[in-house]
Design a protein around this motif. Structure first.
Motif, PDB file in Angstrom:
ATOM      1  N   GLU A 300       0.853  -1.184   0.000  1.00 49.49           N
ATOM      2  CA  GLU A 300       0.000   0.000   0.000  1.00 49.49           C
ATOM      3  C   GLU A 300       0.895   1.242   0.000  1.00 49.49           C
ATOM      4  N   ASN A 301       0.631   2.148  -0.953  1.00 48.85           N
ATOM      5  CA  ASN A 301       1.362   3.429  -1.029  1.00 48.85           C
ATOM      6  C   ASN A 301       2.877   3.238  -1.051  1.00 48.85           C
ATOM      7  N   ASN A 328      -0.966  -0.395  -4.434  1.00 51.77           N
ATOM      8  CA  ASN A 328      -2.076   0.544  -4.565  1.00 51.77           C
ATOM      9  C   ASN A 328      -1.575   1.922  -4.152  1.00 51.77           C
ATOM     10  N   GLU A 330      -2.903   5.649  -4.097  1.00 49.79           N
ATOM     11  CA  GLU A 330      -4.072   6.523  -4.232  1.00 49.79           C
ATOM     12  C   GLU A 330      -5.101   5.851  -5.134  1.00 49.79           C
ATOM     13  N   ASP A 331      -5.375   6.401  -6.312  1.00 47.86           N
ATOM     14  CA  ASP A 331      -6.389   5.805  -7.186  1.00 47.86           C
ATOM     15  C   ASP A 331      -5.773   4.987  -8.310  1.00 47.86           C
ATOM     16  N   LYS A 332      -4.491   4.657  -8.196  1.00 48.76           N
ATOM     17  CA  LYS A 332      -3.798   3.902  -9.245  1.00 48.76           C
ATOM     18  C   LYS A 332      -3.294   2.567  -8.711  1.00 48.76           C
ATOM     19  N   GLU A 374      -5.832   1.497 -13.838  1.00 49.55           N
ATOM     20  CA  GLU A 374      -6.986   1.595 -12.967  1.00 49.55           C
ATOM     21  C   GLU A 374      -7.008   0.458 -11.946  1.00 49.55           C
ATOM     22  N   GLN A 375      -7.669   0.703 -10.821  1.00 45.83           N
ATOM     23  CA  GLN A 375      -7.793  -0.322  -9.785  1.00 45.83           C
ATOM     24  C   GLN A 375      -9.004  -1.196 -10.079  1.00 45.83           C
ATOM     25  N   THR A 376      -8.935  -1.893 -11.212  1.00 47.59           N
ATOM     26  CA  THR A 376     -10.036  -2.767 -11.613  1.00 47.59           C
ATOM     27  C   THR A 376     -10.082  -4.037 -10.766  1.00 47.59           C
TER      28      THR A 376
END
Length: 391
Positions: A300-301, A328, A330-332, A374-376
């Motif tokens: 994360e981050n 992950n 933020e939004d990516k 994208e975080q699909t």
């Protein structure tokens, strides 16, 4: 042209005239019987002001007429024009300062000015030399301010092309008719269509602020008159604040700031070394738990740069290893895939699989790839697809 009010008397601030024509070329404009509003030209910006109570926002000479672009409605007939004098006088100070500084560079070093720009901040001239020293800049500035302090008269004169030989012009005149000279006697003779005060003392002062290289020339940035005081006030505020934060007198601010910067650089270097050591330790820990030399881990981050470094450490410590890392941010969703020296599989295939799933972009070589999208899906699910791509 010589009958235009801004040429008859450049100090006119208010005048009367008739509106001869009202038009629109995408903007509303009026044409007057005469005007003190200077139109954009010769490096000098246009005047602004008012016609009656209607604001003049631009002035341009187009198709032989001077168009006053207005923000409002006017009718044919008599009007009273009022200049924004603060703007006009500022332009007169800066433009005249340019004449004086340009002449100083010619007189002292034979450096000609090739272009001039009068903006809302600094004024600039491009001088025809590839190098200029700080000493030369100081000499030119001192000479310019001496001419200003002497309060020499500034004369304007309309001449014919044949009469030009009577004057020691700084550069050739580009027109054959309506030739207007701006003259500082025994110092500068120059063809110019701009507005100028009646004496050099009205320029008040000139300060060179900066230089920069422009191909084979040097651009000199400077300010004159009120702009010098504005720059001084701004720098005083900044210097006072810096000195206060450093808890030192203003004259010691530069030395104190250098100490702070040197300390910060040393701290950054130590921190970078510590981060490198931690990443190397983390790489060893991850390899210790790897199965079949494959390290697959999500975070994360964790920045893409950190993922790349970690992947390189893993593959350097084990030349048989493959590092698959995802994070992950933020939004990516971002990833890195790398292989050790003895591995022949291309990581490009892994990247192609990952990028298709997350609608992403990326790139790299057979040995190391990176990408994001994208975080699909989750980072852990993306790793499974990347591991499958290896097979």
């Amino acid at each position: 042209m010589k009958d235009l009010l801004y040429y008859v008397d450049s100090t006119i601030q208010q005048f009367s005239a008739k509106i001869l024509h009202i038009g629109n070329d995408g903007r509303d404009y009026v044409v007057l019987s005469n005007t003190a509003f200077y139109p954009t030209g010769g490096g000098q910006p246009h005047d602004t002001g008012w016609l009656n109570d209607v604001e003049v926002i631009d002035v341009e000479k187009i198709e032989g007429e001077i168009r006053h672009y207005v923000n409002g409605q006017l009718a044919l007939g008599e009007i009273t024009g009022q200049l924004n004098w603060q703007r006009r006088f500022d332009h007169m100070q800066q433009h005249t300062g340019q004449h004086i500084l340009t002449a100083a560079f010619v007189e002292l070093f034979n450096y000609a000015t090739t272009s001039f720009h009068l903006g809302t901040g600094f004024v600039s001239i491009d001088i025809d030399t590839e190098e200029i020293s700080e000493e030369q800049l100081q000499q030119a500035e001192a000479r310019a301010n001496k001419i200003i302090l002497e309060n020499r008269s500034i004369e304007t004169k309309w001449v014919t092309k044949d009469e030009l030989t009577e004057y020691n012009l700084r550069k050739d005149v580009a027109v054959d008719e309506d030739i207007r000279l701006v003259i500082i006697p025994n110092y500068d003779y120059n063809g110019c269509g701009g507005t100028h005060p009646t004496s050099t003392g009205q320029v008040s002062q000139l300060k060179i602020m900066a230089t920069e290289k422009m191909k084979k020339q040097i651009r000199v940035h400077f300010v004159c008159g009120e702009r010098v005081l504005q720059e001084l006030a701004m720098r005083k505020i900044v210097l006072t604040d810096v000195a206060r934060q450093l808890s030192v007198p203003e004259e010691q601010a530069a030395t104190a700031l250098k100490k702070v910067m040197d300390s910060a650089k040393a701290t950054d270097k130590s921190l970078a070394e510590a981060q490198e050591a931690l990443l190397q330790y983390e790489a060893k820990e991850l390899l210790a738990g790897a199965q079949q030399h494959i390290v697959a881990m999500h975070f994360e981050n964790r920045s893409i740069q950190a993922l790349q470094k970690l992947a390189r450490f893993i593959t350097q410590l084990d030349v048989e290893a493959i590092a698959l890392l995802a994070a992950n941010n933020e939004d990516k969703l971002q990833f890195v895939a790398a292989r050790g020296q003895n591995v022949t599989l291309s990581m490009k295939n892994v990247a192609a699989t990952a990028l298709a799933i997350i609608n992403g972009k990326g790139g790299g070589s057979d040995a190391l790839v990176q990408g994001g999208g994208e975080q699909t899906i989750s980072a852990s699910e993306l790793l499974k697809h990347m591991e499958n791509a290896l097979k």
